[in-house]
Design a protein around this motif. Structure first.
Motif, short mmCIF file in Angstrom:
data_model
loop_
_atom_site.label_atom_id
_atom_site.label_comp_id
_atom_site.label_asym_id
_atom_site.label_seq_id
_atom_site.Cartn_x
_atom_site.Cartn_y
_atom_site.Cartn_z
N UNK A 1 0.81 -1.21 0.00
CA UNK A 1 0.00 0.00 0.00
C UNK A 1 0.85 1.27 0.00
N UNK A 2 1.93 1.27 0.75
CA UNK A 2 2.74 2.47 0.86
C UNK A 2 3.45 2.81 -0.46
N UNK A 3 3.59 1.80 -1.32
CA UNK A 3 4.19 2.04 -2.64
C UNK A 3 3.17 2.57 -3.64
N UNK A 4 1.87 2.47 -3.30
CA UNK A 4 0.81 2.88 -4.22
C UNK A 4 0.29 4.28 -3.93
N UNK B 1 2.97 -18.18 -12.56
CA UNK B 1 4.13 -17.43 -13.03
C UNK B 1 4.18 -16.09 -12.32
N UNK B 2 5.37 -15.52 -12.28
CA UNK B 2 5.58 -14.23 -11.62
C UNK B 2 6.28 -13.27 -12.56
N UNK B 3 5.97 -11.98 -12.40
CA UNK B 3 6.73 -10.91 -13.05
C UNK B 3 6.69 -9.70 -12.14
N UNK B 4 7.50 -8.69 -12.43
CA UNK B 4 7.52 -7.52 -11.57
C UNK B 4 7.77 -6.26 -12.39
N UNK B 5 7.42 -5.13 -11.78
CA UNK B 5 7.58 -3.83 -12.43
C UNK B 5 7.76 -2.76 -11.38
N UNK B 6 8.75 -1.91 -11.58
CA UNK B 6 8.91 -0.72 -10.75
C UNK B 6 8.03 0.38 -11.33
N UNK B 7 7.48 1.23 -10.49
CA UNK B 7 6.55 2.25 -10.95
C UNK B 7 7.20 3.29 -11.85
N UNK B 8 8.49 3.53 -11.68
CA UNK B 8 9.16 4.53 -12.51
C UNK B 8 9.89 3.91 -13.69
N UNK C 1 3.98 -8.20 -9.64
CA UNK C 1 4.34 -7.48 -8.41
C UNK C 1 4.65 -6.05 -8.79
N UNK C 2 3.80 -5.12 -8.31
CA UNK C 2 4.01 -3.69 -8.56
C UNK C 2 4.82 -3.11 -7.40
N UNK C 3 6.06 -2.76 -7.69
CA UNK C 3 6.96 -2.23 -6.67
C UNK C 3 6.96 -0.71 -6.69
N UNK C 4 7.55 -0.12 -5.67
CA UNK C 4 7.65 1.32 -5.61
C UNK C 4 8.64 1.86 -6.63
#
Length: 707
Positions: free
Chosen positions: A206-209, A303-310, A272-275
């Motif tokens: 939540x704190x990353x969103x 399956x997994x994937x990830x992304x940084x918001x910037x 996974x949406x990271x900060x």
């Protein structure tokens, strides 16, 4: 600080016996008499008595036997010993007369008056071999908060929307799906459409969103737009995000929480949406990995994937990479990763136990060891709490997705209530039953059955339970069925009934001393009435028999003891093995059972390193040292006459009940409990590893509550 019973204004509490008769008494420790079933004040024999409830060690060894042994071992012509010898000899002959008279009188009364001579005032002075330990004479008669069987009444509140549903629903309740005609993202609750739609599940912190404050809604909307763009970039037209998909009504919220595991199981991929990486990639990963729901989100996803918001790039992710990046306990949790990646399968119970430990660590990851967690405003999945209040059993609900059967969420319950219900729903795992047999370093004041670790270094899956949980009470106590229980005697050493090898010669010789006084009396009667010679002869025979009666009596008691009445005897402090033998068999001469120390049955056990298995005498010194140090006043000794074994252990209060709960490592797990008569519950004080076969000498009892 020592744990005590709750105190009312008048410093009294009221309990009820099995006949529902009330009894009001003080707050001192109590126990239920195994003879009468009446609640009584506990009197404890102690090596060093302190306080009103503690007394010096005493026994009920047969005085005639003790006196006879002394008379046999000591000569009357040695110094001034003749006066003491004569006095004790006179006392011994008197004891023989009294014993003979009492036996005859008891026999006549029972035959002609049909009077029951059993002692029912709770003194437990009867000497007979029943072949069983003294039973625990109290049963749980309260109401269950949650029951294993649907036929039993449960007092817990059934929340709105709580209905029987399939354990695996296999689809989320709501999805956000893109309408290609209108080019809009719309929520969809149509079951048929959801089942046939491929979607991405979104995991985030939540704190990353967003940041709580006046711009909170704007930041949420911006985050949702970023999620939608990332989903379209992966060529998908549907996604699940808790910000949009969690329900508003209690029934919808409960269903969403119940189906959470199926969201990640049914998703094509979990993103996974990271900060923002500008603040530090490691910090973003570690923050996401400390969340309670990290494990189910990652391990249940195909399956997994990830992304940084910037950043625009969406990168694939393996479980091994995720563990290295996000988990602070990587080395410990490597076994879980290996199991779910198929590299190194684990047994089901072992896997679930490791998962529980991992999720529980995340529940208090930000706290130093020993610090009590403050009330938390939990992020249930990412941002939205399932209710307006923090969900106290969040960790159990995160764990239940890995089980075959789940439980309906109930926001009035805590972790322990929920864990007990989850264990009952998955009877094959029997997690709660196994926890009962474990001894943690610190036993909690309530719900004492719960344990994360065991001082005997056994794992949960090592224990084979011998009990079944019937339900859980509102206090968090487990109600147990099918256990064997026995009372522990604390006030003194009883006279232990025992059986010796049969010998006609010993039986005849043992009867002769009882003829000495009758022979003497008959001789006196004859000499004054009829035959002077015959009277003198009988008098001489009687006097000779009186002088040799101690030796004859001892010979009668000298056979090999082949069986002793089972007793659990408690002593506060560390008592020596020689004193225990003297207190138990001080009136026996010859082949009586020798006491031994347990080689692996308690926290003080030290095994011998010789060719034969046995316990080292060093544990007596260790127990005495502990009793004079930081554990002073909390060291106790348990003597088992059935296996002739002694155990030193630590406890907050003297345990008055012994329960056979399970088996592990070739020995039985016996739970020592104190009694709470006011709430009809037992409290775990310690756990000992004793020979399994002694459980056959314990009677099966009904329901008992362990809280």
């Amino acid at each position: 600080m020592r744990w005590q019973l709750p105190v009312t204004q008048n410093e009294t509490i009221t309990c009820y016996d099995d006949l529902r008769k009330p009894k009001t008494h003080g707050t001192e420790q109590r126990y239920v008499s195994p003879t009468t079933g009446v609640c009584r004040k506990l009197v404890v024999q102690a090596v060093t008595p302190l306080g009103k409830s503690e007394v010096a060690i005493k026994d009920h060894i047969n005085q005639a036997s003790k006196t006879a042994i002394w008379l046999t071992d000591n000569s009357p012509i040695r110094g001034w010993n003749i006066f003491k010898w004569t006095a004790l000899w006179s006392w011994f002959t008197l004891l023989l007369t009294v014993k003979l008279s009492w036996s005859v009188a008891s026999l006549l009364i029972q035959v002609f008056a049909s009077i029951d001579m059993m002692d029912d005032i709770g003194e437990d002075t009867e000497v007979y071999d029943t072949g069983y330990y003294k039973p625990y004479a109290r049963r749980f008669r309260g109401q269950l908060w949650a029951a294993r069987s649907p036929m039993e009444y449960s007092s817990r509140t059934i929340e709105e929307g709580e209905v029987d549903v399939p354990t695996h629903t296999l689809h989320p309740r709501v999805l956000i799906i893109r309408d290609p005609i209108q080019n809009e993202w719309v929520p969809c609750a149509d079951r048929d459409i959801i089942i046939h739609t491929k979607f991405i599940a979104i995991s985030y912190r939540a704190i990353d969103a967003y940041t709580k404050g006046p711009d909170q809604e704007t930041e949420k909307a911006q985050f949702i737009e970023e999620v939608r763009a990332a989903v379209l970039g992966q060529k998908y037209d549907a996604y699940w995000l808790d910000l949009e998909c969690l329900g508003d009504t209690p029934s919808e919220k409960n269903m969403d929480l119940y189906c959470m595991a199926d969201v990640y199981r049914g998703a094509e991929v979990t993103m996974i949406m990271l900060g923002k990486s500008a603040v530090g990639e490691n910090e973003c990963w570690r923050g996401w990995g400390e969340r309670v729901w990290t494990m189910p989100e990652a391990l249940l996803s195909p399956r997994l994937c990830y992304k940084f918001r910037d950043r625009d790039a969406v990168m694939p992710l393996s479980l091994f990479e995720l563990a290295r990046l996000a988990y602070t306990n990587y080395d410990i949790e490597q076994a879980i990763i290996n199991a779910y990646s198929g590299k190194d399968p684990l047994e089901r119970l072992e896997r679930l136990t490791l998962l529980k430990a991992a999720i529980w660590r995340r529940g208090t990851a930000a706290l130093a060891p020993g610090v009590t967690p403050p009330p938390r405003n939990l992020d249930m999945i990412g941002e939205k709490p399932i209710t307006n209040e923090a969900c106290k059993a969040e960790r159990v609900y995160a764990l239940m997705g890995f089980f075959e059967h789940r439980i309906q969420p109930n926001h009035s319950e805590d972790d322990l209530h929920a864990l007990a219900r989850l264990s009952m729903a998955n009877d094959n795992d029997r997690i709660a039953e196994r926890m009962v047999s474990m001894l943690p370093p610190t036993i909690t004041k309530t719900a004492c059955w719960y344990s994360d670790e065991d001082i005997y270094r056994a794992n949960l899956w090592d224990i084979i339970p011998e009990i079944q949980v019937a339900g859980v009470t509102e206090n968090g106590a487990l109600v147990i069925d099918g256990c064997r229980a026995a009372a522990i005697r604390w006030k003194d050493f009883p006279e232990v009934a025992f059986a010796t090898t049969d010998s006609l010669r010993r039986n005849i010789i043992g009867f002769v001393p009882y003829l000495s006084w009758p022979t003497l009396i008959i001789g006196l009667g004859i000499i004054t009435t009829s035959s002077r010679v015959g009277g003198i002869t009988l008098i001489v025979i009687g006097i000779v028999l009186l002088f040799v009666s101690p030796r004859l009596f001892v010979f009668n008691q000298s056979g090999r003891i082949i069986r002793a009445q089972p007793w659990f005897i408690g002593v506060k402090g560390a008592i020596s093995i020689t004193e225990v033998e003297r207190r138990l068999y001080g009136a026996a001469r010859g082949h009586f059972p020798r006491m031994s120390f347990t080689p692996s049955g308690s926290q003080f056990s030290v095994p011998e390193r010789s060719t034969e298995r046995g316990g080292s005498f060093k544990q007596y010194d260790d127990a005495k040292l502990a009793d004079s140090g930081k554990d002073a006043g909390h060291i106790y000794t348990l003597i088992d006459t059935c296996s002739s074994t002694m155990y030193y252990f630590r406890a907050e209060r003297p345990p008055t009940v012994c329960i056979f709960a399970g088996r592990e490592g070739g020995l039985g797990r016996f739970v020592l409990c104190s009694e709470r008569c006011d709430i009809n519950e037992l409290h775990k004080e310690s756990v000992l590893r004793m020979p399994t076969e002694i459980s056959e000498k314990m009677e099966v009892c009904g329901w008992i509550a362990l809280g």
